[in-house]
Design an enzyme around this catalytic site. Structure first.
Site, PDB file in Angstrom:
ATOM      1  N   ILE A  66       0.892  -1.151   0.000  1.00  0.00           N
ATOM      2  CA  ILE A  66       0.000   0.000   0.000  1.00  0.00           C
ATOM      3  C   ILE A  66       0.936   1.208   0.000  1.00  0.00           C
ATOM      4  O   ILE A  66       1.857   1.284   0.810  1.00  0.00           O
ATOM      5  CB  ILE A  66      -0.963  -0.008   1.227  1.00  0.00           C
ATOM      6  CG1 ILE A  66      -1.813   1.262   1.272  1.00  0.00           C
ATOM      7  CG2 ILE A  66      -0.268  -0.236   2.539  1.00  0.00           C
ATOM      8  CD1 ILE A  66      -2.965   1.198   2.312  1.00  0.00           C
ATOM      9  N   SER A  67       0.749   2.112  -0.958  1.00  0.00           N
ATOM     10  CA  SER A  67       1.691   3.226  -1.108  1.00  0.00           C
ATOM     11  C   SER A  67       1.711   4.105   0.139  1.00  0.00           C
ATOM     12  O   SER A  67       0.749   4.165   0.900  1.00  0.00           O
ATOM     13  CB  SER A  67       1.305   4.100  -2.307  1.00  0.00           C
ATOM     14  OG  SER A  67       1.283   3.346  -3.489  1.00  0.00           O
TER      15      SER A  67
END
Ligand code: SAH
Length: 223
Positions: A66-67
């Site tokens: 997840i960025s």
């Protein structure tokens, strides 16, 4: 395992994250408001609950991440989104970025090449909140020609180059935000498709993304 309780502590940490992103230079209030609203800890394993609001990327399985919130906010801001715009996202991953765009009023079409991540998102109850997100299983290098053209395109994996098929799926006046390989990192690039068919290319900061890979994993259903 994931837990879906949104406590006052989570809400407080989210507010702190919002303020820290604002201090780091994110000015688009709609981006900051979306981040303040979306329970990021829902998108990752409950083992990460205590650190879910730190400004860093986290593993989500299948070797993907997840960025980092700053990266999500930075790309979202560069899109200069207007409500109801049609946005194509390459790399659904956890679907957090897709929710940020949907919360800002976009019609989001998002593609993931990892079957397991796609299947997980199909079952993810929080996404029911956003009927304006459509999930696709496929290869982002191909885009979604039958659903285009798009007002905006956002690529959330490291691209070796700017895929020409994606440029052709942009509307005139449309913009694409894409991290392009430069040494071991990626340069954030924004492409604008001009009225006369020419392309404006603007360069921004360096980031670190997982690679954009060709093809898709096991299975070939597209929806
Ligand atoms: N936007 C995501 C970030 C996920 S990381 C989030 O908010 O969590 C990048 C994702 O891009 C990974 O899930 C990876 O599997 C996916 N990806 C890589 N190459 C791709 C391609 N060619 N087509 C579609 N998805 C791709």
């Amino acid at each position: 395992m994931r837990k879906f309780e949104d406590s006052y502590r989570h809400k407080g940490l989210r507010k702190q994250l919002r303020d820290s992103l604002s201090k780091k230079g994110i000015q688009d209030e709609r981006v900051l408001d979306a981040i303040n609203k979306i329970p990021r800890h829902f998108f990752m394993d409950s083992a990460l609950d205590k650190i879910a609001y730190e400004d860093r990327a986290f593993p989500i399985g299948e070797g993907q991440t997840i960025s980092q919130p700053f990266t999500v906010a930075y790309q979202s801001q560069l899109l200069e989104l207007k409500p109801f715009e049609k946005v194509l996202e390459i790399g659904t991953g956890s679907a957090y970025q897709a929710c940020v765009l949907a919360e800002m009023g976009a019609q989001v079409y998002t593609i993931e090449r990892q079957r397991n991540l796609f299947d997980q998102n199909k079952k993810f109850f929080y996404l029911k909140k956003y009927p304006n997100i459509k999930l696709f299983f496929g290869d982002g290098f191909e885009g979604l020609p039958t659903y285009g053209p798009f007002d905006k395109i956002i690529v959330t994996a490291a691209a070796p180059l700017i895929p020409t098929k994606l440029i052709s799926q942009l509307k005139t006046g449309g913009k694409m935000v894409i991290p392009v390989d430069e040494g071991n990192l990626q340069r954030m690039v924004r492409i604008t498709k001009n009225e006369d068919g020419t392309i404006l290319e603007e360069k921004f900061d360096l980031f670190s993304f997982v690679p954009m890979l060709g093809g898709k994993t096991n299975g070939d259903r597209s929806n």
